[in-house]
Design an enzyme around this catalytic site. Structure first.
Site, mmCIF file in Angstrom:
data_model
loop_
_atom_site.group_PDB
_atom_site.id
_atom_site.type_symbol
_atom_site.label_atom_id
_atom_site.label_comp_id
_atom_site.label_asym_id
_atom_site.label_seq_id
_atom_site.Cartn_x
_atom_site.Cartn_y
_atom_site.Cartn_z
ATOM 1 N N SER A 143 0.863 -1.191 0.000
ATOM 2 C CA SER A 143 0.000 0.000 0.000
ATOM 3 C C SER A 143 0.891 1.230 0.000
ATOM 4 C CB SER A 143 -0.867 0.001 1.265
ATOM 5 O OG SER A 143 -1.529 1.247 1.407
ATOM 6 N N TYR A 156 -1.500 -0.425 10.468
ATOM 7 C CA TYR A 156 -1.530 -0.947 9.088
ATOM 8 C C TYR A 156 -0.293 -0.459 8.313
ATOM 9 C CZ TYR A 156 -3.398 -1.293 4.253
ATOM 10 O OH TYR A 156 -3.599 -1.560 2.923
ATOM 11 N N LYS A 160 2.610 -2.965 6.803
ATOM 12 C CA LYS A 160 2.917 -2.991 5.365
ATOM 13 C C LYS A 160 4.390 -2.602 5.141
ATOM 14 C CE LYS A 160 -1.126 -3.909 3.235
ATOM 15 N NZ LYS A 160 -1.358 -5.125 2.450
HETATM 16 N N1 LIG Z 1 -8.870 -1.004 -0.866
HETATM 17 C C1 LIG Z 1 -7.866 -0.143 -0.692
HETATM 18 O O1 LIG Z 1 -8.077 1.082 -0.612
HETATM 19 C C2 LIG Z 1 -6.440 -0.647 -0.604
HETATM 20 C C3 LIG Z 1 -5.402 0.279 -0.727
HETATM 21 C C4 LIG Z 1 -4.081 -0.154 -0.650
HETATM 22 C C5 LIG Z 1 -3.814 -1.488 -0.439
HETATM 23 N N2 LIG Z 1 -4.840 -2.374 -0.302
HETATM 24 C C6 LIG Z 1 -4.498 -3.776 -0.054
HETATM 25 O O2 LIG Z 1 -5.072 -4.556 -1.069
HETATM 26 C C7 LIG Z 1 -5.314 -5.871 -0.573
HETATM 27 C C8 LIG Z 1 -6.712 -6.284 -0.954
HETATM 28 O O3 LIG Z 1 -7.638 -5.439 -0.298
HETATM 29 P P1 LIG Z 1 -9.108 -5.139 -0.841
HETATM 30 O O4 LIG Z 1 -9.347 -3.688 -0.654
HETATM 31 O O5 LIG Z 1 -9.319 -5.768 -2.164
HETATM 32 O O6 LIG Z 1 -10.015 -5.818 0.289
HETATM 33 P P2 LIG Z 1 -10.792 -7.198 0.395
HETATM 34 O O7 LIG Z 1 -11.883 -7.263 -0.603
HETATM 35 O O8 LIG Z 1 -11.153 -7.323 1.829
HETATM 36 O O9 LIG Z 1 -9.695 -8.263 0.002
HETATM 37 C C9 LIG Z 1 -8.900 -8.904 0.938
HETATM 38 C C10 LIG Z 1 -8.827 -10.357 0.567
HETATM 39 O O10 LIG Z 1 -7.971 -11.005 1.493
HETATM 40 C C11 LIG Z 1 -8.668 -12.091 2.090
HETATM 41 N N3 LIG Z 1 -8.167 -12.276 3.439
HETATM 42 C C12 LIG Z 1 -8.143 -11.372 4.449
HETATM 43 N N4 LIG Z 1 -7.636 -11.935 5.557
HETATM 44 C C13 LIG Z 1 -7.342 -13.227 5.226
HETATM 45 C C14 LIG Z 1 -6.818 -14.331 5.937
HETATM 46 N N5 LIG Z 1 -6.506 -14.241 7.227
HETATM 47 N N6 LIG Z 1 -6.642 -15.499 5.287
HETATM 48 C C15 LIG Z 1 -6.964 -15.612 3.977
HETATM 49 N N7 LIG Z 1 -7.481 -14.605 3.265
HETATM 50 C C16 LIG Z 1 -7.662 -13.435 3.885
HETATM 51 C C17 LIG Z 1 -10.128 -11.685 2.034
HETATM 52 O O11 LIG Z 1 -10.992 -12.802 2.022
HETATM 53 P P3 LIG Z 1 -11.685 -13.488 3.283
HETATM 54 O O12 LIG Z 1 -12.243 -12.386 4.131
HETATM 55 O O13 LIG Z 1 -12.705 -14.348 2.618
HETATM 56 O O14 LIG Z 1 -10.627 -14.273 3.956
HETATM 57 C C18 LIG Z 1 -10.181 -11.029 0.659
HETATM 58 O O15 LIG Z 1 -10.299 -12.007 -0.343
HETATM 59 C C19 LIG Z 1 -5.047 -5.824 0.924
HETATM 60 O O16 LIG Z 1 -3.768 -6.341 1.198
HETATM 61 C C20 LIG Z 1 -5.070 -4.334 1.234
HETATM 62 O O17 LIG Z 1 -4.260 -4.004 2.336
HETATM 63 C C21 LIG Z 1 -6.141 -1.986 -0.386
#
Ligand SMILES: NC(=O)c1ccc[n+]([C@@H]2O[C@H](COP(=O)([O-])OP(=O)(O)OC[C@H]3O[C@@H](n4cnc5c(N)ncnc54)[C@H](OP(=O)(O)O)[C@@H]3O)[C@@H](O)[C@H]2O)c1
Length: 256
Positions: A143, A156, A160
């Site tokens: 991130s 967080y 990261k």
């Molecule tokens: N959205 C943003 O603004 C943003 C910005 C920068 C970086 N990111 C990063 O992008 C990545 C994806 O985020 P997203 O926004 O797409 O959110 P998301 O839809 O919540 O995706 C996260 C994924 O990780 C899985 N997950 C979480 N904890 C887990 C665990 N303990 N074991 C296995 N799977 C797990 C979740 O599925 P389950 O809940 O089914 O396990 C889901 O499939 C993350 O690393 C986040 O930090 C997001």
């Protein structure tokens, strides 16, 4: 740049958001996908879409907080398809959390959700890829918040940043084995999970656009990838400013 095609790709955190969208995109190019996350029904529905698009897919419900489960997913991937060519470590979560309210347990939980989950896959993947003739690519969804301490996202940001540092070391050490590492640093992305978290999200991009950037990073394999350019420029500028000035701007941005 090499198009990701005819490869075995493991995506950790593929039941929703960026990971699910990346999986859908890679499914169009005849790859073999192994997708994992905790929520089995959501994962099964993504797997169904992937198979409908013509790619083979194994979906495994597993908690990345459990190192044994992570090792077993890597082993299942190898048992099914013979190798792991690309792994995208995408599991993670950054809830709104201020340092004046946070508990020690909160910080431990966020560290586990964003750092331990990486470690639990990194170690068995390195062992597997060392045994593969062509090594492999390990990518991590980091991130832009991992580049500096962002208000309301301290634990967080710290987790990261730790993941980036660990991967930076792995990149140097494992290059002779043909193992490549890419850290992808998105700005704010409009996924369902963050939709109602109340955090201000300047220059937020769509899930589709984010997935496009991630796939491009898998194709080009840079050490670090950043997007969008607007938030990247904001973060780089804040890092270059004197601390009292950047702190003032960050406080203003966080209180919006
Ligand atoms: N959205 C943003 O603004 C943003 C910005 C920068 C970086 N990111 C990063 O992008 C990545 C994806 O985020 P997203 O926004 O797409 O959110 P998301 O839809 O919540 O995706 C996260 C994924 O990780 C899985 N997950 C979480 N904890 C887990 C665990 N303990 N074991 C296995 N799977 C797990 C979740 O599925 P389950 O809940 O089914 O396990 C889901 O499939 C993350 O690393 C986040 O930090 C997001």
């Amino acid at each position: 740049m090499t198009r990701v095609t005819d490869r075995t790709v493991l995506i950790v955190g593929a039941s929703s958001g960026i990971g699910a969208e990346v999986a859908r995109r890679l499914a169009r190019n005849g790859n073999r996908l192994v997708i994992t996350a905790r929520r089995a029904p959501e994962l099964a529905s993504v797997a169904k879409e992937i198979r409908a698009a013509g790619s083979a897919c194994l979906d495994i419900a597993a908690d990345a907080l459990d190192p044994g489960a992570a090792s077993a997913v890597v082993a299942a991937c190898v048992a099914e398809y013979g190798s792991v060519d690309i792994a995208l470590l995408n599991a993670g979560q950054g809830p709104d959390m201020s340092m004046d309210q946070v508990t020690v347990a909160d910080i431990a939980r966020i560290t586990a959700l964003n750092y331990d989950v990486v470690v639990h896959y990194l170690v068995p993947l390195i062992a597997q890829m060392k045994s593969q003739r062509d090594g492999g690519l390990i990518a991590h969804t980091n991130s832009l918040a991992g580049l500096m301490g962002i208000p309301r996202q301290g634990p967080y940001s710290a987790a990261k940043a730790a993941a980036r540092t660990l991967i930076d070391t792995a990149r140097v050490e494992l290059a002779p084995h043909g193992i490549r590492f890419t850290s992808v640093h998105p700005g704010f992305v409009a996924t369902d999970r963050v939709g109602a978290d109340g955090l201000p999200k300047p220059f937020q991009v769509s899930q589709n656009r984010a997935a496009r950037h991630v796939v491009r990073a898998l194709e080009r394999e840079p050490a670090q990838a950043y997007f969008p350019w607007t938030t990247t420029t904001l973060v780089r500028t804040l890092r270059a400013l004197p601390t009292p000035l950047s702190a003032l701007i960050l406080r203003k941005l966080a209180s919006r």
